[in-house]
Scaffold this active site. Structure first.
Site, PDB file in Angstrom:
ATOM      1  N   LYS A   1      43.852  50.790  33.549  1.00 55.47           N
ATOM      2  CA  LYS A   1      42.442  50.232  33.162  1.00 55.47           C
ATOM      3  C   LYS A   1      41.730  50.620  34.471  1.00 55.47           C
ATOM      4  CE  LYS A   1      39.580  47.679  33.344  1.00 55.47           C
ATOM      5  NZ  LYS A   1      38.081  47.769  33.981  1.00 55.47           N
TER       6      LYS A   1
ATOM      7  N   GLY B   1      41.943  45.126  43.455  1.00 54.04           N
ATOM      8  CA  GLY B   1      40.560  44.660  43.398  1.00 54.04           C
ATOM      9  C   GLY B   1      40.134  43.435  44.224  1.00 54.04           C
ATOM     10  N   GLY B   2      39.256  42.515  43.692  1.00 49.58           N
ATOM     11  CA  GLY B   2      38.770  41.284  44.281  1.00 49.58           C
ATOM     12  C   GLY B   2      39.627  40.360  44.449  1.00 49.58           C
TER      13      GLY B   2
ATOM     14  N   THR C   1      39.233  37.872  41.162  1.00 49.94           N
ATOM     15  CA  THR C   1      39.954  38.565  39.937  1.00 49.94           C
ATOM     16  C   THR C   1      41.418  38.447  39.918  1.00 49.94           C
ATOM     17  OG1 THR C   1      38.012  40.028  40.177  1.00 49.94           O
ATOM     18  CG2 THR C   1      39.672  40.605  38.393  1.00 49.94           C
TER      19      THR C   1
ATOM     20  N   GLU D   1      46.842  43.830  45.144  1.00 54.07           N
ATOM     21  CA  GLU D   1      46.221  44.384  46.324  1.00 54.07           C
ATOM     22  C   GLU D   1      44.778  43.940  46.341  1.00 54.07           C
ATOM     23  OE1 GLU D   1      47.335  46.267  48.879  1.00 54.07           O
ATOM     24  OE2 GLU D   1      49.432  46.549  48.029  1.00 54.07           O
TER      25      GLU D   1
ATOM     26  N   CYS E   1      38.779  48.597  51.528  1.00 54.92           N
ATOM     27  CA  CYS E   1      39.636  47.251  51.679  1.00 54.92           C
ATOM     28  C   CYS E   1      39.820  46.949  53.088  1.00 54.92           C
ATOM     29  CB  CYS E   1      40.543  47.235  50.817  1.00 54.92           C
ATOM     30  SG  CYS E   1      41.705  48.532  50.746  1.00 54.92           S
TER      31      CYS E   1
ATOM     32  N   GLU F   1      34.827  38.372  52.505  1.00 58.09           N
ATOM     33  CA  GLU F   1      34.560  40.092  52.399  1.00 58.09           C
ATOM     34  C   GLU F   1      33.221  40.428  51.810  1.00 58.09           C
ATOM     35  OE1 GLU F   1      36.931  41.933  49.368  1.00 58.09           O
ATOM     36  OE2 GLU F   1      37.576  43.307  51.128  1.00 58.09           O
TER      37      GLU F   1
HETATM   38  P1  NAD Z   1      37.086  43.650  40.825  1.00 59.34           P
HETATM   39  O1  NAD Z   1      38.099  42.510  41.166  1.00 59.34           O
HETATM   40  O2  NAD Z   1      35.595  43.243  40.175  1.00 59.34           O
HETATM   41  O3  NAD Z   1      37.425  44.619  39.509  1.00 59.34           O
HETATM   42  C1  NAD Z   1      38.752  45.235  40.007  1.00 59.34           C
HETATM   43  C2  NAD Z   1      39.274  45.766  38.660  1.00 59.34           C
HETATM   44  O4  NAD Z   1      39.534  44.752  37.864  1.00 59.34           O
HETATM   45  C3  NAD Z   1      38.477  46.639  37.752  1.00 59.34           C
HETATM   46  O5  NAD Z   1      38.850  47.547  36.841  1.00 59.34           O
HETATM   47  C4  NAD Z   1      37.771  45.364  36.728  1.00 59.34           C
HETATM   48  O6  NAD Z   1      37.112  46.122  35.598  1.00 59.34           O
HETATM   49  C5  NAD Z   1      39.162  44.674  36.544  1.00 59.34           C
HETATM   50  N1  NAD Z   1      38.691  43.125  36.165  1.00 59.34           N
HETATM   51  C6  NAD Z   1      37.741  42.471  36.217  1.00 59.34           C
HETATM   52  N2  NAD Z   1      37.799  41.238  35.707  1.00 59.34           N
HETATM   53  C7  NAD Z   1      39.213  41.173  34.904  1.00 59.34           C
HETATM   54  C8  NAD Z   1      39.907  40.700  34.140  1.00 59.34           C
HETATM   55  N3  NAD Z   1      39.075  39.019  33.992  1.00 59.34           N
HETATM   56  N4  NAD Z   1      40.931  40.897  33.884  1.00 59.34           N
HETATM   57  C9  NAD Z   1      41.355  41.914  33.916  1.00 59.34           C
HETATM   58  N5  NAD Z   1      40.642  42.766  34.531  1.00 59.34           N
HETATM   59  C10 NAD Z   1      39.531  42.607  35.317  1.00 59.34           C
HETATM   60  O7  NAD Z   1      37.171  44.420  42.236  1.00 59.34           O
HETATM   61  P2  NAD Z   1      36.494  45.973  42.459  1.00 59.34           P
HETATM   62  O8  NAD Z   1      35.012  45.223  42.906  1.00 59.34           O
HETATM   63  O9  NAD Z   1      36.039  46.686  41.452  1.00 59.34           O
HETATM   64  O10 NAD Z   1      37.018  46.300  43.751  1.00 59.34           O
HETATM   65  C11 NAD Z   1      36.633  45.794  45.131  1.00 59.34           C
HETATM   66  C12 NAD Z   1      37.729  45.073  45.758  1.00 59.34           C
HETATM   67  O11 NAD Z   1      38.934  45.803  45.689  1.00 59.34           O
HETATM   68  C13 NAD Z   1      37.265  44.581  46.994  1.00 59.34           C
HETATM   69  O12 NAD Z   1      37.851  43.259  47.089  1.00 59.34           O
HETATM   70  C14 NAD Z   1      38.594  45.282  47.775  1.00 59.34           C
HETATM   71  O13 NAD Z   1      38.945  44.905  48.909  1.00 59.34           O
HETATM   72  C15 NAD Z   1      39.404  45.343  46.944  1.00 59.34           C
HETATM   73  N6  NAD Z   1      40.347  46.696  47.233  1.00 59.34           N
HETATM   74  C16 NAD Z   1      41.881  46.415  47.607  1.00 59.34           C
HETATM   75  C17 NAD Z   1      42.571  47.416  48.255  1.00 59.34           C
HETATM   76  C18 NAD Z   1      43.873  47.245  48.718  1.00 59.34           C
HETATM   77  O14 NAD Z   1      44.440  48.289  48.681  1.00 59.34           O
HETATM   78  N7  NAD Z   1      44.175  46.027  49.121  1.00 59.34           N
HETATM   79  C19 NAD Z   1      42.054  48.760  47.948  1.00 59.34           C
HETATM   80  C20 NAD Z   1      40.676  49.042  47.087  1.00 59.34           C
HETATM   81  C21 NAD Z   1      40.279  47.818  46.932  1.00 59.34           C
END
Ligand code: NAD
Length: 489
Positions: free
Chosen positions: A173, A226-227, A230, A248, A282, A383
Site C-alpha cells: 500500500k 512513514g511518520g 501513524t 521505519e 528521513c 521533524e
Molecule cells: P505518513 O505516516 O503520513 O504515511 C505513510 C504511509 O502510511 C502512507 O502510505 C499512508 O497512506 C499510510 N497511512 C496513513 N495513515 C494510515 C493508517 N491509519 N493506517 C494505515 N496506513 C496509514 O508518512 P508520510 O508523510 O507519507 O512520510 C513521511 C514520513 O516518513 C516522515 O516522518 C519520514 O521521516 C518517514 N520516513 C522514514 C524513513 C526511514 O527509513 N526511517 C524513510 C522514508 C520516510
C-alpha cells in the site's frame, strides 16, 4: 486503467473511485489512478492469504525466488527511464534524483536476488552423538507493506525484495500521493513471472486502504515506513492480533562539525545533508551542531550557499532542488519555522516562499537556516521534513555528543573531523542507526538501515532486513531414540 493488482489481475476498485495525482512542482496532472477502499484491501489480503496457504511461492526454492527478483531487477533497469519519470512527476523531485533512486531499487532487488539460496540456516552443536539440531528460516506469512511519498519505490523495494525472497506473500500500500511507480513495480513482477497472489497492490488513503493491513487477523506482519504518529497508531492496532511490526519512522538527525573538519567539504555536505529533496528525507541532516570556534565562519558560508540554491521542477536542468510534496506539507514547514522564530531562533536565510512567479504554482519553500537554536525548540526536536536547517553550538566532544543524542529519534547522523580517533569515539557514542564520518547520505543494501528510539522498530536492508521477514525454526532430531525412563511406570 485498472491499477489495483489483486490475485494476479488488474482490477478497478469496488467503489469505482479514482484519484488525480498532481506534480507538486507545478500542479499539472501526472496521473489518474484507482482509489481503493477497505473492501479492496480485504480482497488483496484474502488473495495473499490463499497464495501463502495454498500457492507455490512459499515452497519455491529460495534460489528460484532469488532468480525471479533478479529478473525483476533487469526489467526495472530496462524500463528505468519510465520509472524515473513517473517518480519525478509524482514527487516533484529532480529527474536525476529519481534516476539515482531507481538505480538503487535495481541494486536492492539484485542484492536480495543474489543471496537467494545461499543460507540454509545453522547447524547447532548439541554436544550429543544421538541428536542433530538445526535452525532454519521460514516465511512469516502475509506481510502488509505500507510506504511513504518521499522515496516511493525505494522504500517499497526495501520491503518487497526481502519479503518475497523469504517466501512471504505481500500486499503493498504505497502513499496515496505517489502510487505510480508501485504500479510499474507490480507490472515488472508480473512480467518476471511471480505467481498470482504473491504480490498484491492496493492504492488509496491510509485510514481506508492501509488500516486493514494492521487490523486483519489474516495478516501476519505489517512493515511500515512513514511518520511517527501513524507508526504509533499502527503498532497499537497490530497489538490486537499480535502481529509482527516493523517500523521505519522519522529522524531529527545531527550533523556534528568539529573545528578541525575539512572546511570546504563539510560546508558542501552540510548543504546536501539537509537541502537534498528539499529536506524531505528521513535521514536529513537537519540539525547542524557546530563547534563554537568554527560557528561564525561555517554558518556564514552555509548561508551564503543556501541562498544560491536554485529551485525548480523535475525537468528543469538548472534546478538543484524541488518542491515540497503538497500545499498542506508546506504549511506544516511554515508553521515549524514560525514556532522556531517565536522561540528565539535567528533567521539567517529563507523563511518563506520564493518570489519567483514561475514557481508560484508549485509548493516551493526557500532553503532556510535558523541560527542560535536550542534543543528545547520544537523546530529542533520535531521533524519538519522540509528545507530547514537549525544550528546549535557545542564546546567540546562531550557537549557535542550530548546535544546530538538529545533527541527522541535516532535514525542517522554524521561527524566531521580530521582526527580519526575522535571520529571513531564520537561515532560509537552517537545513539543513531547510521553514522557517517566525513560523509553524508550514502548507504548500501548490504548494510542495515533503521533507527534507535522513536525512529523505529527493526531494521531494513542487510542481513537483518531479510531476517525481519523470516521466522527462525529450531528442528531437533533424535537419531537414536530410546526410552528415557524419567518416570518409573
Ligand atoms: P505518513 O505516516 O503520513 O504515511 C505513510 C504511509 O502510511 C502512507 O502510505 C499512508 O497512506 C499510510 N497511512 C496513513 N495513515 C494510515 C493508517 N491509519 N493506517 C494505515 N496506513 C496509514 O508518512 P508520510 O508523510 O507519507 O512520510 C513521511 C514520513 O516518513 C516522515 O516522518 C519520514 O521521516 C518517514 N520516513 C522514514 C524513513 C526511514 O527509513 N526511517 C524513510 C522514508 C520516510
Amino acid at each position: 486503467m485498472a491499477d489495483l493488482y489483486v490475485d494476479g489481475k488488474w482490477r478497478e476498485p469496488v467503489s469505482g473511485g479514482r484519484r488525480d495525482i498532481r506534480c507538486p512542482a507545478d500542479g499539472t496532472l501526472a496521473a489518474t489512478v484507482s482509489e481503493g477502499t477497505r473492501p479492496d484491501t480485504e480482497a488483496a489480503i484474502a488473495a495473499a492469504r490463499r497464495a501463502f496457504d495454498e500457492g507455490s511461492w512459499p515452497g519455491t526454492p529460495e534460489r528460484e525466488r532469488g532468480a525471479l527478483l533478479l529478473r525483476a531487477a533487469d526489467i526495472i533497469e530496462r524500463d528505468a527511464k519510465e520509472f524515473a519519470r513517473a517518480e519525478s512527476l509524482d514527487t516533484g523531485k529532480r529527474l536525476v534524483e529519481s534516476e539515482y533512486d531507481i538505480a538503487d531499487v535495481v541494486s536492492c532487488f539484485r542484492h536480495y536476488g543474489g543471496i537467494g539460496g545461499t543460507d540454509a540456516g545453522r547447524v547447532i552443536d548439541t554436544g550429543r552423538d544421538d541428536a542433530v539440531s538445526r535452525v532454519v528460516y521460514e516465511p512469516i506469512g502475509v506481510c502488509g507493506l505500507i510506504t511513504p511519498w518521499n522515496y516511493p519505490l525505494l522504500q517499497a523495494s526495501w520491503k518487497v525484495a526481502p519479503a518475497l525472497l523469504a517466501g512471504n506473500t505481500v500486499v503493498l500500500k504505497p502513499s496515496e500521493l505517489t502510487p505510480s511507480t508501485s504500479i510499474l513495480l507490480m507490472r515488472a513482477l508480473q512480467e518476471a513471472g511471480l505467481p498470482a497472489g504473491a504480490a498484491n497492490l492496493v492504492l488509496g488513503a491510509g485510514p481506508e486502504a492501509g488500516a486493514p493491513l494492521a487490523e486483519s487477523p489474516a495478516v501476519d506482519m505489517v512493515s511500515f515506513t512513514g511518520g511517527l504518529d501513524t507508526g504509533r497508531r499502527l503498532m497499537a492496532t497490530a497489538a490486537a492480533t499480535v502481529k509482527k511490526v516493523a517500523l521505519e519512522l522519522g529522524g531529527k538527525n545531527p550533523n556534528v562539525v568539529f573545528a578541525d573538519a575539512d572546511f570546504e567539504t563539510a560546508v558542501d555536505f552540510a548543504l546536501t545533508a539537509v537541502f537534498l529533496h528539499s529536506g524531505q528525507v528521513c535521514s536529513a541532516g537537519a540539525r547542524l551542531i557546530v563547534e563554537d570556534s568554527l560557528h561564525d565562519a561555517f554558518v556564514e558560508e552555509v548561508v551564503r550557499r543556501a541562498r544560491r540554491i536554485r529551485l525548480g521542477g523535475p525537468f528543469d536542468p538548472q534546478a538543484e532542488t524541488g518542491a515540497l510534496i503538497s500545499a498542506q506539507h508546506r504549511e506544516k514547514v511554515e508553521a515549524y519555522v514560525a514556532t522556531g522564530l517565536a522561540e528565539g531562533a535567528v533567521l539567517r536565510c529563507g523563511g518563506g516562499r520564493p518570489a519567483d512567479r514561475a514557481l508560484a504554482a508549485g509548493h516551493f519553500y526557500l532553503p532556510t537556516v535558523l541560527d542560535e537554536c536550542r534543543q528545547d525548540m520544537r523546530v529542533v526536536h520535531e521533524e519538519s521534513f522540509g528545507p530547514v536547517l537549525t544550528v546549535e553550538r557545542f564546546r567540546d566532544e562531550d557537549d557535542a555528543v550530548r546535544i546530538a543524542n538529545d533527541t527522541e529519534f535516532g535514525l542517522a547522523g554524521a561527524v566531521w573531523t580530521q582526527d580519526a580517533g575522535k571520529a571513531q569515539r564520537v561515532a560509537r557514542r552517537l545513539r543513531h542507526g547510521t553514522v557517517w564520518i566525513n560523509d553524508y547520505h550514502p548507504y548500501v543494501p548490504q548494510a542495515e538501515w533503521g533507527g534507535f528510539g522513536h525512529s523505529g522498530v527493526g531494521r531494513e536492508l542487510g542481513r537483518t532486513g531479510l531476517d525481519e521477514y523470516r521466522e527462525p525454526k529450531h528442528i531437533w532430531q533424535n537419531i537414536q531414540p530410546r526410552p528415557q525412563r524419567w518416570f518409573s511406570g
